[in-house]
Scaffold this active site. Structure first.
Site, PDB file in Angstrom:
ATOM      1  CD1 TRP A 101      -1.948  -2.252   2.021  1.00  0.00           C
ATOM      2  CD2 TRP A 101      -2.729  -1.610   0.031  1.00  0.00           C
ATOM      3  NE1 TRP A 101      -2.827  -3.213   1.587  1.00  0.00           N
ATOM      4  CE2 TRP A 101      -3.323  -2.851   0.371  1.00  0.00           C
ATOM      5  CE3 TRP A 101      -3.061  -1.017  -1.187  1.00  0.00           C
ATOM      6  CZ2 TRP A 101      -4.230  -3.495  -0.475  1.00  0.00           C
ATOM      7  CZ3 TRP A 101      -3.967  -1.666  -2.029  1.00  0.00           C
ATOM      8  CH2 TRP A 101      -4.540  -2.888  -1.665  1.00  0.00           C
ATOM      9  CG  ASP A 171      -2.929   3.983   4.781  1.00  0.00           C
ATOM     10  OD1 ASP A 171      -3.792   3.724   5.642  1.00  0.00           O
ATOM     11  OD2 ASP A 171      -2.893   3.420   3.671  1.00  0.00           O
ATOM     12  CE  LYS A 195      -7.026  -2.353   5.441  1.00  0.00           C
ATOM     13  NZ  LYS A 195      -7.114  -3.690   4.849  1.00  0.00           N
TER      14      LYS A 195
END
Length: 361
Positions: A101, A171, A195
Site C-alpha cells: 500500500w 495511512d 478494518k
C-alpha cells in the site's frame, strides 16, 4: 447458524453489540419512522449522527482543535492521489515503502510531482521496518509518507520516522483506534474504516487545518480538495451515511470499553497469545522480525504450500474464517482487530496446536 471467528483483514469483524444495536434500529431509528439508510443527509436527525460521531472520535483520539476531521468516500486509494494534490506545494514528497500500500501510494504520487523513495524493506519481502532515524529527507519535501501498519505483511512502525521537521502523513487503515495516538505528531492521519472501525465505504481523514488550501492546481477535482470537504463539514455531497452511523456506534463502544488505552492492552494480550505460540511451534512460524510485529495482522506459514492450504481448509471447516494469506504472499494471516474477542485467538491457537500434532511435527 452460530457466528464464526472472522479473521478477515477487511472488511472485518465488528463488535456484536454494535451489530445488534444497528439491527434493532434498522426499520426505525430513534422514533424517526425510517432507517438511517433512508434518511436525508441534510436532515436534523442525520446531522446529529455525524456531529456526534466526530465529537466522539475527537474525544477518543484527543484530536486538537487545529485539526479537521473529514468523513469521506473512495478508500485509501483515493487519498493516494488527494494527498499529493493537496499537500505538494514544492512538488516534492518523500515516501517510506514498507509494503504494497505504501508502494502504491508512492507510485500514485509520481503523477503529481517528484516522489522520492527514501527507505524500503522490499529487499526482504517487507518483513521488517527499516531504520528511519536518519533518512535522506529532501530539503524541498512537502511531507514524509508512511503506511504505519502493514495489513498484508504484518509490520508496524513502533517508532515514528525522524522527518527532520517535515510534515508526517500516515495511512493508519489497519491500526486505526487500536491504541492511543498523539495526533499532533502527524500532519495528516487517515485510513479506511473497514478494518477496525466500520463497514467498507468510509475513509476518515484527520488533517491539520493550516494544510487545507484553496490555491490548488486547476486539475484537482472539486471533491478531492480538502477545503471543499472541510468547508461543508463532510456534507458537500451525499456522504456514506450508513457507514458513518455504524462508525459512530463503534466510537461509543470503544468509549464504553475503556477507550484506546484499554484497547491497546487487550490487543497486546491477544497478540501475545498468538505470537508466543508461533515462537514455540515446531510447525508454524511468523514471517515478521519480532521487534516490528503488528498487533493487528499476524502472518504465518508452515513452509509447505500444500500444508498451508490444508490448514486453511480445515480451519474454515472448524469455524475460523478468512485465515488465508493475501494472494501476493500466500501462507496464512490472522487479523485480530479490536472487535476480535480474546477467546477467538485462544481457540485458534488450540486448533493450530491440534493441527500441528496431527501433522506429526
Amino acid at each position: 447458524m452460530a457466528r464464526v471467528y472472522n479473521f478477515s483483514a477487511g472488511p472485518a469483524v465488528l463488535p456484536e453489540e454494535v451489530l445488534k444495536e444497528a439491527a434493532a434500529e434498522m426499520l426505525d431509528y430513534q422514533g424517526s419512522g425510517m432507517s438511517v439508510m433512508e434518511m436525508s443527509h441534510r436532515s436534523k436527525v442525520y446531522d446529529d449522527i455525524i456531529k456526534t460521531a466526530e465529537a466522539d472520535l475527537r474525544e477518543l483520539m484527543g484530536i486538537p482543535e487545529n485539526y479537521e476531521v473529514l468523513f469521506l468516500q473512495g478508500g485509501a486509494w483515493t487519498q493516494f492521489s488527494a494527498i499529493p494534490m493537496n499537500l505538494m506545494k514544492n512538488g516534492v514528497a518523500d515516501y517510506i515503502v514498507t509494503g504494497q500500500w505504501a508502494k502504491k501510494a508512492w507510485q500514485e504520487a509520481q503523477k503529481y510531482g517528484k516522489a522520492n523513495k527514501i527507505a524500503s524493506s522490499e529487499d526482504e519481502t517487507f518483513s521488517y521496518i527499516p531504520d528511519c532515524s536518519d533518512l535522506p529527507i529532501d530539503d524541498d519535501a512537502d511531507y514524509v509518507y508512511i503506511c504505519e501498519n502493514n495489513t498484508i505483511y504484518g509490520t508496524k512502525f513502533w517508532t515514528l520516522p525522524n522527518t527532520k521537521g517535515k510534515d508526517l502523513v500516515a495511512d493508519v487503515s489497519s491500526c486505526f483506534l487500536s491504541e492511543p495516538v498523539d495526533v499532533s505528531k502527524y500532519a495528516v492521519i487517515y485510513g479506511g474504516v473497514q478494518k477496525n472501525i466500520g463497514p467498507a465505504g468510509v475513509t476518515i481523514v484527520i488533517i491539520r487545518k493550516d494544510l487545507i488550501r484553496d490555491d490548488l492546481a486547476d486539475y484537482v477535482p472539486t471533491l478531492l480538495k480538502y477545503k471543499t470537504q472541510a468547508d461543508a463539514q463532510s456534507l458537500f455531497n451525499t456522504p456514506p451515511c450508513y457507514g458513518i452511523y455504524i462508525c459512530g456506534k463503534v466510537f461509543k463502544w470503544l468509549k464504553a470499553n475503556g477507550g484506546l488505552s484499554a484497547m491497546k492492552q487487550r490487543n497486546e494480550e491477544k497478540a501475545k497469545i498468538l505470537y508466543d505460540f508461533l515462537d514455540s511451534s515446531s510447525l508454524f512460524k511468523g514471517t515478521v522480525r519480532k521487534e516490528d510485529r503488528s498487533l493487528m495482522n499476524v502472518p504465518f506459514i508452515t513452509g509447505d504450500a500444500d500444508l498451508d492450504a490444508k490448514f486453511v481448509a480445515e480451519s474454515k471447516a472448524a469455524g475460523f474464517e478468512n485465515l488465508k494469506g493475501h494472494r501476493s504472499v500466500g501462507g496464512m494471516r490472522a487479523s485480530i482487530y479490536n472487535a476480535m474477542p480474546k477467546a477467538g485467538v485462544e481457540k485458534l491457537v488450540d486448533f493450530m496446536s491440534e493441527f500441528e500434532k496431527k501433522a506429526g511435527k
